[in-house]
Write an enzyme that holds these catalytic residues in place. Structure first.
Site, PDB file in Angstrom:
ATOM      1  N   GLU A  81       0.888  -1.170   0.000  1.00  0.00           N
ATOM      2  CA  GLU A  81       0.000   0.000   0.000  1.00  0.00           C
ATOM      3  C   GLU A  81       0.919   1.211   0.000  1.00  0.00           C
ATOM      4  O   GLU A  81       1.465   1.594   1.023  1.00  0.00           O
ATOM      5  CB  GLU A  81      -0.920  -0.035   1.222  1.00  0.00           C
ATOM      6  CG  GLU A  81      -2.222   0.735   1.033  1.00  0.00           C
ATOM      7  CD  GLU A  81      -2.024   2.234   1.093  1.00  0.00           C
ATOM      8  OE1 GLU A  81      -1.892   2.863   0.005  1.00  0.00           O
ATOM      9  OE2 GLU A  81      -1.983   2.776   2.197  1.00  0.00           O
ATOM     10  N   CYS A 116      -2.988   8.417   2.926  1.00  0.00           N
ATOM     11  CA  CYS A 116      -2.721   7.842   1.599  1.00  0.00           C
ATOM     12  C   CYS A 116      -3.799   8.269   0.619  1.00  0.00           C
ATOM     13  O   CYS A 116      -3.538   8.396  -0.582  1.00  0.00           O
ATOM     14  CB  CYS A 116      -2.685   6.320   1.688  1.00  0.00           C
ATOM     15  SG  CYS A 116      -1.463   5.675   2.833  1.00  0.00           S
TER      16      CYS A 116
END
Length: 516
Positions: free
Chosen positions: A270, A304
């Site tokens: 990720e 993110c």
């Protein structure tokens, strides 16, 4: 070694309630220990030391893996619903601590208190989700072309998980992996970010008690605080670690992928995000504005999924940008401050390095023709790591736009046709989150279809941030391709077996072959 200044530690009584001391041992494998040097945990709001942690070493890592190996067989053999009940108990143990744990996240990471408590609620929710999932892991029963045969799928524990998490969600990302991994029957070792090591310790203390209360080895959920320069690639290179889940930068993610896949291990990556919102002419501005402001400003731009680009139709550009600028001006004037203050909407950046990234990013934006509409300054007169959330008007193809700056800078970009907007969304190397605000059904289904967004998260009339746990979280391209939390993400933590059973008295071969 000198003790942590009492004036800082004593201001936060929740530290003692969570078992955090002025000096803490940073490794756990059923026993708390550490043999490395001390490291300071620093409050990003004031620059003061909160507490200290004695770090782990490579030898400490080996002690964790040895204990995990010893615990592996019994944990894997336990029925999945029984493992699910342990995860249920973990969620129940965290629930009464949510306010204190959330405050610790805010104190050490810097996100505002609502977000800190919300992160811990996400941990609880994931535990609830995993508990139910533990009774629903299923393989298929498939028809065989051979009479008297049946084909079954079996799912069994994969093996040890190495979990490396980032500073921005120091508890939630752990839970996405840990809760699912535990019901799948694997042990794990967690290396949290060195700058949020107190959160790592506090969460592990809760887990340790649940395991102890159930007579289970603590090594099932091992943990090590250690700087990368000390631990090196130990987790990445270790063949006992069958899956490495890594959250962090794309540059480090490339290294993780190369090392782990060289030994045919698995990864969940990720990595970077460069997330865009498209504001179509039919966009509901009452929905659009709060989604964009929260997406760009929340967690001081350090999610993110933070909104980095707002791609706005030229017919509504001035209206949308004007509303954004007014909202930002109010935030800058009145809502930047201590994340534990309930009035605060924007806390500090996490580190001084992030402040430098912000300032260098602003300088490069100006070189590339960007126009700052509001913000653009580090607040050097304040203690801590504070900056102004910033709006920049810039061309969609400026080189800086394709680079993720992990700070609260958002670009506003004009588009004319829907096809242009989608192309602008897709032209960056990252592919995590994206959103379209539109009431046009044709645009909506084009956006979610094969020629639409190339991201892993493809939203409509909601922002780029705030993904729910029930869906698979992750992205494409330089975001890494991994998926965590919901949907069928559990499959990554297990190994699939295809089992053909012959219950007949004959031995026919597939494809009608005869071997006689």
């Amino acid at each position: 070694m000198s003790a942590t200044p009492a004036s800082c530690y004593d201001r936060y009584p929740f530290l003692q309630r969570l078992g955090i001391e002025r000096e803490n041992l940073g490794v756990y494998n059923g026993t708390w220990f550490a043999s490395g040097a001390f490291s300071d945990s620093v409050n990003p709001t004031t620059g003061e030391v909160i507490a200290r942690v004695k770090m782990g070493t490579k030898q400490d890592y080996e002690a964790c893996l040895a204990a995990m190996d010893a615990a592996k067989a019994a944990w894997a053999a336990m029925g999945a619903p029984k493992r699910g009940d342990i995860v249920r108990q973990l969620g129940e143990a965290i629930r009464p601590l949510a306010k204190d744990l959330g405050a610790l996240v805010s104190l050490e990471m810097g996100k505002i208190s609502k977000e800190g408590v919300g992160e811990i609620q996400e941990v609880i929710d994931v535990c609830d989700y995993a508990t139910g999932l533990s009774r629903a892991i299923a393989g298929q029963v498939l028809p065989s072309e051979r009479p008297g045969h049946v084909i079954l799928e079996t799912w069994n524990p994969l093996g040890h998980l190495g979990l490396i998490t980032a500073f921005n969600f120091p508890a939630a990302v752990w839970s996405w992996n840990a809760a699912i991994n535990l019901i799948c029957g694997n042990c794990q070792i967690w290396k949290g970010a060195s700058t949020t090591q107190l959160v790592t310790i506090a969460m592990t203390k809760v887990v340790a008690k649940v395991l102890q209360d159930n007579g289970l080895p603590g090594a099932i959920c091992s943990m090590i605080n250690a700087p990368g320069r000390v631990l090196g690639d130990s987790i990445l290179e270790d063949p006992r670690i069958r899956l490495v889940s890594f959250t962090g930068s794309t540059s480090i993610g490339i290294h993780v992928s190369e090392v782990v896949h060289r030994r045919f291990g698995r990864t969940i990556l990720e990595l970077g995000g460069n997330n865009a919102v498209i504001a179509a002419p039919s966009a509901n501005l009452e929905l659009l504005l709060p989604a964009v402001v929260f997406g760009a400003v929340g967690t001081c731009g350090q999610r993110c999924t933070s909104t980095r680009r707002v791609i706005i139709h030229d017919s509504i550009f001035d209206t949308v940008v004007g509303k954004m600028v007014n909202a930002y001006k109010n935030i800058i004037a009145n809502r930047i401050g201590d994340p534990l203050d309930p009035n605060t909407l924007v806390g500090p950046l996490h580190t001084q390095a992030a402040v430098r990234e912000y300032e260098e990013g602003i300088a490069e934006i100006l070189k590339q023709g960007g126009k700052i509409l509001v913000g653009g300054h580090a607040l050097r007169s304040k203690p801590g790591n504070f900056v102004e959330p910033t709006i920049v008007e810039i061309n969609h193809d400026a080189a800086i736009v394709k680079t993720e700056l992990f700070v609260p800078i958002v670009y506003v970009i004009k588009y004319h046709t829907f096809e242009d907007a989608v192309a602008y969304n897709n032209e960056v190397p990252q592919g995590l989150s994206s959103s379209l605000f539109s009431q046009d059904a044709g645009e909506v289904f084009s956006w979610t279809g094969p020629l639409g967004s190339d991201c892993g998260l493809v939203n409509v009339n909601t922002g780029t941030s705030g993904a729910e746990i029930g869906g698979a979280f992750g992205g494409e391209k330089e975001t890494g391709g991994g998926r965590e939390s919901g949907s069928d993400s559990w499959k990554q933590y297990m190994k699939r077996g295809t089992c053909t059973i012959n219950y007949s008295k004959q031995l026919p071969l597939a494809q009608g072959l005869s071997f006689s």
